[in-house]
Design a protein around this motif. Structure first.
Motif, PDB file in Angstrom:
ATOM      1  N   ASP A 187      13.027  -2.042   4.934  1.00  0.00           N
ATOM      2  CA  ASP A 187      13.018  -3.507   5.065  1.00  0.00           C
ATOM      3  C   ASP A 187      12.157  -4.213   4.023  1.00  0.00           C
ATOM      4  O   ASP A 187      12.529  -5.297   3.554  1.00  0.00           O
ATOM      5  N   ALA A 188      11.032  -3.634   3.666  1.00  0.00           N
ATOM      6  CA  ALA A 188      10.081  -4.352   2.807  1.00  0.00           C
ATOM      7  C   ALA A 188      10.262  -4.042   1.334  1.00  0.00           C
ATOM      8  O   ALA A 188      10.268  -4.936   0.492  1.00  0.00           O
ATOM      9  N   ILE A 189      10.414  -2.782   0.987  1.00  0.00           N
ATOM     10  CA  ILE A 189      10.388  -2.392  -0.421  1.00  0.00           C
ATOM     11  C   ILE A 189      11.516  -3.001  -1.239  1.00  0.00           C
ATOM     12  O   ILE A 189      11.277  -3.481  -2.346  1.00  0.00           O
ATOM     13  N   PRO A 190      12.768  -3.048  -0.751  1.00  0.00           N
ATOM     14  CA  PRO A 190      13.819  -3.627  -1.592  1.00  0.00           C
ATOM     15  C   PRO A 190      13.600  -5.098  -1.943  1.00  0.00           C
ATOM     16  O   PRO A 190      14.166  -5.589  -2.902  1.00  0.00           O
ATOM     17  N   THR A 191      12.754  -5.802  -1.190  1.00  0.00           N
ATOM     18  CA  THR A 191      12.530  -7.214  -1.467  1.00  0.00           C
ATOM     19  C   THR A 191      11.638  -7.432  -2.687  1.00  0.00           C
ATOM     20  O   THR A 191      11.505  -8.559  -3.146  1.00  0.00           O
ATOM     21  N   TYR A 192      11.015  -6.393  -3.204  1.00  0.00           N
ATOM     22  CA  TYR A 192      10.141  -6.569  -4.356  1.00  0.00           C
ATOM     23  C   TYR A 192      10.939  -6.890  -5.625  1.00  0.00           C
ATOM     24  O   TYR A 192      10.440  -7.562  -6.516  1.00  0.00           O
ATOM     25  N   GLY A 193      12.132  -6.384  -5.723  1.00  0.00           N
ATOM     26  CA  GLY A 193      12.911  -6.589  -6.937  1.00  0.00           C
ATOM     27  C   GLY A 193      12.659  -5.480  -7.943  1.00  0.00           C
ATOM     28  O   GLY A 193      11.666  -4.753  -7.868  1.00  0.00           O
ATOM     29  N   LEU A 194      13.568  -5.373  -8.906  1.00  0.00           N
ATOM     30  CA  LEU A 194      13.504  -4.256  -9.844  1.00  0.00           C
ATOM     31  C   LEU A 194      12.359  -4.396 -10.842  1.00  0.00           C
ATOM     32  O   LEU A 194      11.698  -3.412 -11.184  1.00  0.00           O
ATOM     33  N   ARG A 195      12.084  -5.617 -11.305  1.00  0.00           N
ATOM     34  CA  ARG A 195      11.063  -5.787 -12.348  1.00  0.00           C
ATOM     35  C   ARG A 195       9.672  -5.369 -11.879  1.00  0.00           C
ATOM     36  O   ARG A 195       8.985  -4.612 -12.578  1.00  0.00           O
ATOM     37  N   PRO A 196       9.197  -5.817 -10.695  1.00  0.00           N
ATOM     38  CA  PRO A 196       7.884  -5.342 -10.237  1.00  0.00           C
ATOM     39  C   PRO A 196       7.842  -3.831 -10.021  1.00  0.00           C
ATOM     40  O   PRO A 196       6.816  -3.194 -10.279  1.00  0.00           O
ATOM     41  N   VAL A 225       0.837  -1.208   0.000  1.00  0.00           N
ATOM     42  CA  VAL A 225       0.000   0.000   0.000  1.00  0.00           C
ATOM     43  C   VAL A 225       0.867   1.251   0.000  1.00  0.00           C
ATOM     44  O   VAL A 225       0.612   2.210  -0.734  1.00  0.00           O
ATOM     45  N   LEU A 226       1.922   1.243   0.826  1.00  0.00           N
ATOM     46  CA  LEU A 226       2.812   2.404   0.872  1.00  0.00           C
ATOM     47  C   LEU A 226       3.542   2.599  -0.460  1.00  0.00           C
ATOM     48  O   LEU A 226       3.654   3.723  -0.969  1.00  0.00           O
ATOM     49  N   LEU A 227       4.025   1.503  -1.038  1.00  0.00           N
ATOM     50  CA  LEU A 227       4.734   1.609  -2.306  1.00  0.00           C
ATOM     51  C   LEU A 227       3.779   2.002  -3.436  1.00  0.00           C
ATOM     52  O   LEU A 227       4.152   2.751  -4.343  1.00  0.00           O
ATOM     53  N   ASP A 228       2.545   1.506  -3.383  1.00  0.00           N
ATOM     54  CA  ASP A 228       1.542   1.877  -4.366  1.00  0.00           C
ATOM     55  C   ASP A 228       1.303   3.387  -4.326  1.00  0.00           C
ATOM     56  O   ASP A 228       1.247   4.053  -5.364  1.00  0.00           O
ATOM     57  N   ARG A 229       1.180   3.926  -3.131  1.00  0.00           N
ATOM     58  CA  ARG A 229       0.984   5.377  -2.983  1.00  0.00           C
ATOM     59  C   ARG A 229       2.201   6.136  -3.499  1.00  0.00           C
ATOM     60  O   ARG A 229       2.064   7.126  -4.215  1.00  0.00           O
ATOM     61  N   PHE A 230       3.397   5.675  -3.152  1.00  0.00           N
ATOM     62  CA  PHE A 230       4.604   6.394  -3.553  1.00  0.00           C
ATOM     63  C   PHE A 230       4.829   6.351  -5.062  1.00  0.00           C
ATOM     64  O   PHE A 230       5.185   7.351  -5.676  1.00  0.00           O
ATOM     65  N   SER A 231       4.629   5.183  -5.671  1.00  0.00           N
ATOM     66  CA  SER A 231       4.924   5.054  -7.099  1.00  0.00           C
ATOM     67  C   SER A 231       4.038   5.970  -7.926  1.00  0.00           C
ATOM     68  O   SER A 231       4.472   6.528  -8.942  1.00  0.00           O
ATOM     69  N   GLY A 232       2.789   6.149  -7.496  1.00  0.00           N
ATOM     70  CA  GLY A 232       1.910   7.056  -8.215  1.00  0.00           C
ATOM     71  C   GLY A 232       2.401   8.489  -8.165  1.00  0.00           C
ATOM     72  O   GLY A 232       2.380   9.211  -9.170  1.00  0.00           O
ATOM     73  N   MET A 233       2.877   8.905  -6.985  1.00  0.00           N
ATOM     74  CA  MET A 233       3.359  10.270  -6.838  1.00  0.00           C
ATOM     75  C   MET A 233       4.716  10.467  -7.507  1.00  0.00           C
ATOM     76  O   MET A 233       4.982  11.505  -8.129  1.00  0.00           O
ATOM     77  N   ALA A 234       5.574   9.448  -7.403  1.00  0.00           N
ATOM     78  CA  ALA A 234       6.932   9.580  -7.929  1.00  0.00           C
ATOM     79  C   ALA A 234       6.937   9.776  -9.436  1.00  0.00           C
ATOM     80  O   ALA A 234       7.748  10.540  -9.966  1.00  0.00           O
ATOM     81  N   MET A 235       6.052   9.096 -10.155  1.00  0.00           N
ATOM     82  CA  MET A 235       6.054   9.173 -11.614  1.00  0.00           C
ATOM     83  C   MET A 235       5.452  10.458 -12.142  1.00  0.00           C
ATOM     84  O   MET A 235       5.494  10.726 -13.337  1.00  0.00           O
ATOM     85  N   GLN A 236       4.884  11.277 -11.249  1.00  0.00           N
ATOM     86  CA  GLN A 236       4.405  12.587 -11.685  1.00  0.00           C
ATOM     87  C   GLN A 236       5.563  13.576 -11.858  1.00  0.00           C
ATOM     88  O   GLN A 236       5.480  14.494 -12.679  1.00  0.00           O
ATOM     89  N   MET A 237       6.630  13.382 -11.090  1.00  0.00           N
ATOM     90  CA  MET A 237       7.733  14.338 -11.120  1.00  0.00           C
ATOM     91  C   MET A 237       8.465  14.359 -12.465  1.00  0.00           C
ATOM     92  O   MET A 237       8.740  15.446 -13.003  1.00  0.00           O
ATOM     93  N   PRO A 238       8.818  13.211 -13.061  1.00  0.00           N
ATOM     94  CA  PRO A 238       9.460  13.268 -14.384  1.00  0.00           C
ATOM     95  C   PRO A 238       8.590  13.941 -15.442  1.00  0.00           C
ATOM     96  O   PRO A 238       9.110  14.594 -16.351  1.00  0.00           O
ATOM     97  N   ILE A 239       7.271  13.783 -15.315  1.00  0.00           N
ATOM     98  CA  ILE A 239       6.364  14.435 -16.260  1.00  0.00           C
ATOM     99  C   ILE A 239       6.495  15.946 -16.156  1.00  0.00           C
ATOM    100  O   ILE A 239       6.607  16.661 -17.155  1.00  0.00           O
ATOM    101  N   GLY A 240       6.496  16.443 -14.924  1.00  0.00           N
ATOM    102  CA  GLY A 240       6.643  17.889 -14.729  1.00  0.00           C
ATOM    103  C   GLY A 240       7.996  18.407 -15.183  1.00  0.00           C
ATOM    104  O   GLY A 240       8.097  19.471 -15.798  1.00  0.00           O
ATOM    105  N   ILE A 241       9.059  17.659 -14.887  1.00  0.00           N
ATOM    106  CA  ILE A 241      10.398  18.059 -15.314  1.00  0.00           C
ATOM    107  C   ILE A 241      10.487  18.103 -16.836  1.00  0.00           C
ATOM    108  O   ILE A 241      11.064  19.033 -17.426  1.00  0.00           O
ATOM    109  N   MET A 242       9.926  17.101 -17.511  1.00  0.00           N
ATOM    110  CA  MET A 242       9.943  17.072 -18.971  1.00  0.00           C
ATOM    111  C   MET A 242       9.203  18.280 -19.548  1.00  0.00           C
ATOM    112  O   MET A 242       9.652  18.894 -20.521  1.00  0.00           O
TER     113      MET A 242
END
Length: 329
Positions: free
Chosen positions: A202-211, A127-144
């Motif tokens: 502790d939790a997020i790095p265990t997801y791996g890069l592909r997910p 849930v935390l990563l889901d919230r963060f990933s949505g917000m994080a991908m907005q920043m490159p859009i604004g920078i572009m």
């Protein structure tokens, strides 16, 4: 009961009334800056077609976010069906709207799916990563958008967007590099003492890069819908401005909603006014855009309320205990 426990309980009791008071104070300041009759005049003359399209895009956004959540849960070993996740995402929208915080729905989703799957820790991390990933991908859009149109925003807006982009990029690197996260924990032990910080380390790095990359890709689709939704709201109030401004302003508005308030009320409207008035939108129209976005979220909350009251037998197929790593009784 210890002193720290009493202080925590008191803080929780005061949290809701404080956020409600902040929202009411901000709305009072808003109505001092813009007369309510001006805002009402804009709202009574909106283009119904564009507003209806904004409502549709919001509902599609819920489906996309549920698919993103499913990717993260599967990576954590919780193969929840999409229908279940869609249901709880809509119900989360309900609680985000009616509770005095923008994160109440996250708590509801975590508890509900944690009971379903029997793995609340994995669910909370997703849930935390889901919230963060949505917000994080907005920043490159604004920078572009700033790179393509350097004069589209004030220097202050540009610097703020750049700082947020840098912070998100650092967190993504920490997710991908476990050794970097551990080094940060050793250098700044206070991060691990905070519950949210401990989960990220502790939790997020265990997801791996592909997910992670898959969830960020889905986030791009969601953010395109979110920007399209805001463009529809602008057209609904007659704000005919170039679309590139939305690429810059929408990420900043999304970040502002983490500030304490009752469902973002007050904070959202001030953010729309502060940003869109820089490019020629009238204060009344900008405030109306913020209120219309709140109305759109209320539409999602209405769907969530219906689903919350609907028997969930056909929404929630029984989990496969073997796939979830739970022993059969």
């Amino acid at each position: 009961m210890t002193a720290s426990t009493r202080a925590t309980a008191l803080r929780k009791r005061l949290d809701g009334p404080l956020k409600l008071a902040i929202s009411l104070a901000l709305m009072a300041l808003l109505l001092r800056a813009v007369h309510w009759r001006e805002i009402f005049a804009v709202l009574t003359h909106i283009h119904a077609g564009w507003f209806a399209l904004a409502l549709l895009l919001f509902q599609l956004g819920v489906l996309v976010r549920a698919a993103r959540w499913q990717i993260l849960l599967r990576a954590g070993g919780v193969p929840a069906p999409l229908a279940l996740l869609v249901r709880w995402y809509f119900i989360g929208s309900l609680f985000n709207t009616v509770l005095p915080t923008g994160f109440g729905g996250d708590a509801v989703k975590t508890v509900a799916l944690g009971r379903y799957a029997g793995r609340p820790g994995v669910v909370l991390g997703s849930v935390l990563l889901d919230r963060f990933s949505g917000m994080a991908m907005q920043m490159p859009i604004g920078i572009m958008a700033l790179l393509l149109a350097p004069g589209a925003a004030s220097p202050t807006v540009g610097w703020l967007l750049g700082l947020l982009f840098g912070a998100c990029a650092l967190i993504v690197l920490l997710m991908a590099r476990r050794d970097w996260a551990l080094a940060l924990q050793r250098r700044f032990p206070a991060v691990a003492r905070v519950k949210a910080g401990q989960i990220l380390l502790d939790a997020i790095p265990t997801y791996g890069l592909r997910p992670l990359l898959a969830s960020f890709g889905v986030s791009l689709i969601f953010n395109a819908l979110l920007i399209g939704l805001n463009i529809c709201l602008g057209l609904a109030v007659g704000a005919a401005i170039p679309w590139r401004y939305y690429l810059i302003f929408v990420p900043l508005i999304s970040v502002s909603l983490v500030l304490p308030s009752f469902g973002g009320l007050g904070v959202r409207e001030f953010s729309y006014m502060a940003l869109f008035t820089q490019v020629g939108v009238t204060p009344a129209a900008a405030a109306a855009m913020g209120l219309l976005f709140y109305a759109v979220t209320m539409g999602g909350a209405l769907v969530g309320g219906i689903l919350y009251l609907t028997p969930a037998a056909w929404w929630e197929p029984a989990p496969d205990s073997r796939s979830l790593g739970v022993e059969q009784p």
